[in-house]
Design a protein around this motif. Sequence first.
Motif, short mmCIF file in Angstrom:
data_model
loop_
_atom_site.label_atom_id
_atom_site.label_comp_id
_atom_site.label_asym_id
_atom_site.label_seq_id
_atom_site.Cartn_x
_atom_site.Cartn_y
_atom_site.Cartn_z
N UNK A 43 8.03 -10.50 6.50
CA UNK A 43 7.91 -11.90 6.89
C UNK A 43 6.73 -12.21 7.80
N UNK A 44 5.95 -11.21 8.16
CA UNK A 44 4.83 -11.42 9.07
C UNK A 44 3.75 -12.27 8.42
N UNK A 55 0.14 -3.47 4.78
CA UNK A 55 1.36 -3.20 4.02
C UNK A 55 2.49 -4.00 4.67
N UNK A 56 3.00 -4.96 3.94
CA UNK A 56 4.15 -5.72 4.45
C UNK A 56 5.40 -5.19 3.76
N UNK A 57 6.12 -4.33 4.48
CA UNK A 57 7.28 -3.66 3.89
C UNK A 57 8.42 -3.62 4.89
N UNK A 58 9.61 -3.40 4.37
CA UNK A 58 10.81 -3.24 5.19
C UNK A 58 10.69 -1.93 5.96
N UNK A 59 10.79 -2.00 7.27
CA UNK A 59 10.64 -0.81 8.11
C UNK A 59 11.83 0.14 8.02
N UNK A 60 12.83 -0.21 7.24
CA UNK A 60 13.97 0.68 7.01
C UNK A 60 13.87 1.36 5.64
#
Length: 308
Positions: A43-44, A55-60
């Motif tokens: 969402x950044x 890289x816009x990714x889920x950190x989990x």
Amino acid sequence: MSLTIQPRRITLVGATGSLGSQVLAALLAEAANHQVSVITRPGSTHVFDERVKVHRVDLEDIASLTHCLKSQDVLLMTLSPESYGKQIPLIHAAAAAHVPYVVPTEFGSDPTHPQLNREIFLAEMQRPFRELIQELGVSSWIGVVSGLFFDFNVRNGFWGLDLRNHKVRLYDDGNVRISTSTLSWVGTCLARFFAMPDSFIQQYRNDWIFISSFLVSQREVWESAQRVTGTAEADFEVARINAKEAAVVAKKGMQQGDQTAVFGLLFALTFQDGYGSDFQDRVLDYSAMGLTAPSLDDIVSGLAEECA
């Protein structure tokens, strides 16, 4: 003898924070021309320099993180305290991607100092992340000891020097000298450290690098402020705090559930002798890295201009 530097592929997590933004700027300014990537949340909306791969990714999502970290030389994390747990999937992904070096969020006081460790838990908070890196047995961690962030703490009133209102708050006589770093100097040192030959970096595998802009006391910073602003001691309102009593008060606050009291304890201990605040004999060899540490007066002058 000429300095040999080389570019590396470096991924930064936490690039929009107070420290992370300075590290990113330094990586991009490094003469070795690092290839810089950042990992940020989906969402950044932050707009990065066009030289940065984003890289816009889920950190989990370990699988996605692993994909992002393929072929990278360094994973560098500058996360806020509330996000420390995000390091776990990132560390697993770094191991899966065979990243040689991981810099966990280790910035601050000397976590190797026994007396400090007995008094405050901050020094031990990152131990599980270092241990996880070693247990996975792929990457090596490199911890960073930088002391208190000088400019950040002056700006936010924690250092005890209020440049705008000409007030000074000294622990005891204000003469205890501590190793302290500006945010930008930490970034500069990391950018150059990872531009050094492998033989230089490998000396610090699963170990600490110590960074300091200068060794300085509260009183010396106050004197610098007078020099750069053309003021005198009499122009400042001065308050003095007993450091040992302040530490006792902070400990009571922690026992009563005040989560901010730990920072009061940290400062009260830092400005006492015997808590590992002077580590100048352990700092990186800046000359070997082709660097020159900043001038106290130059830094204080810049901070004074911000307050004008």
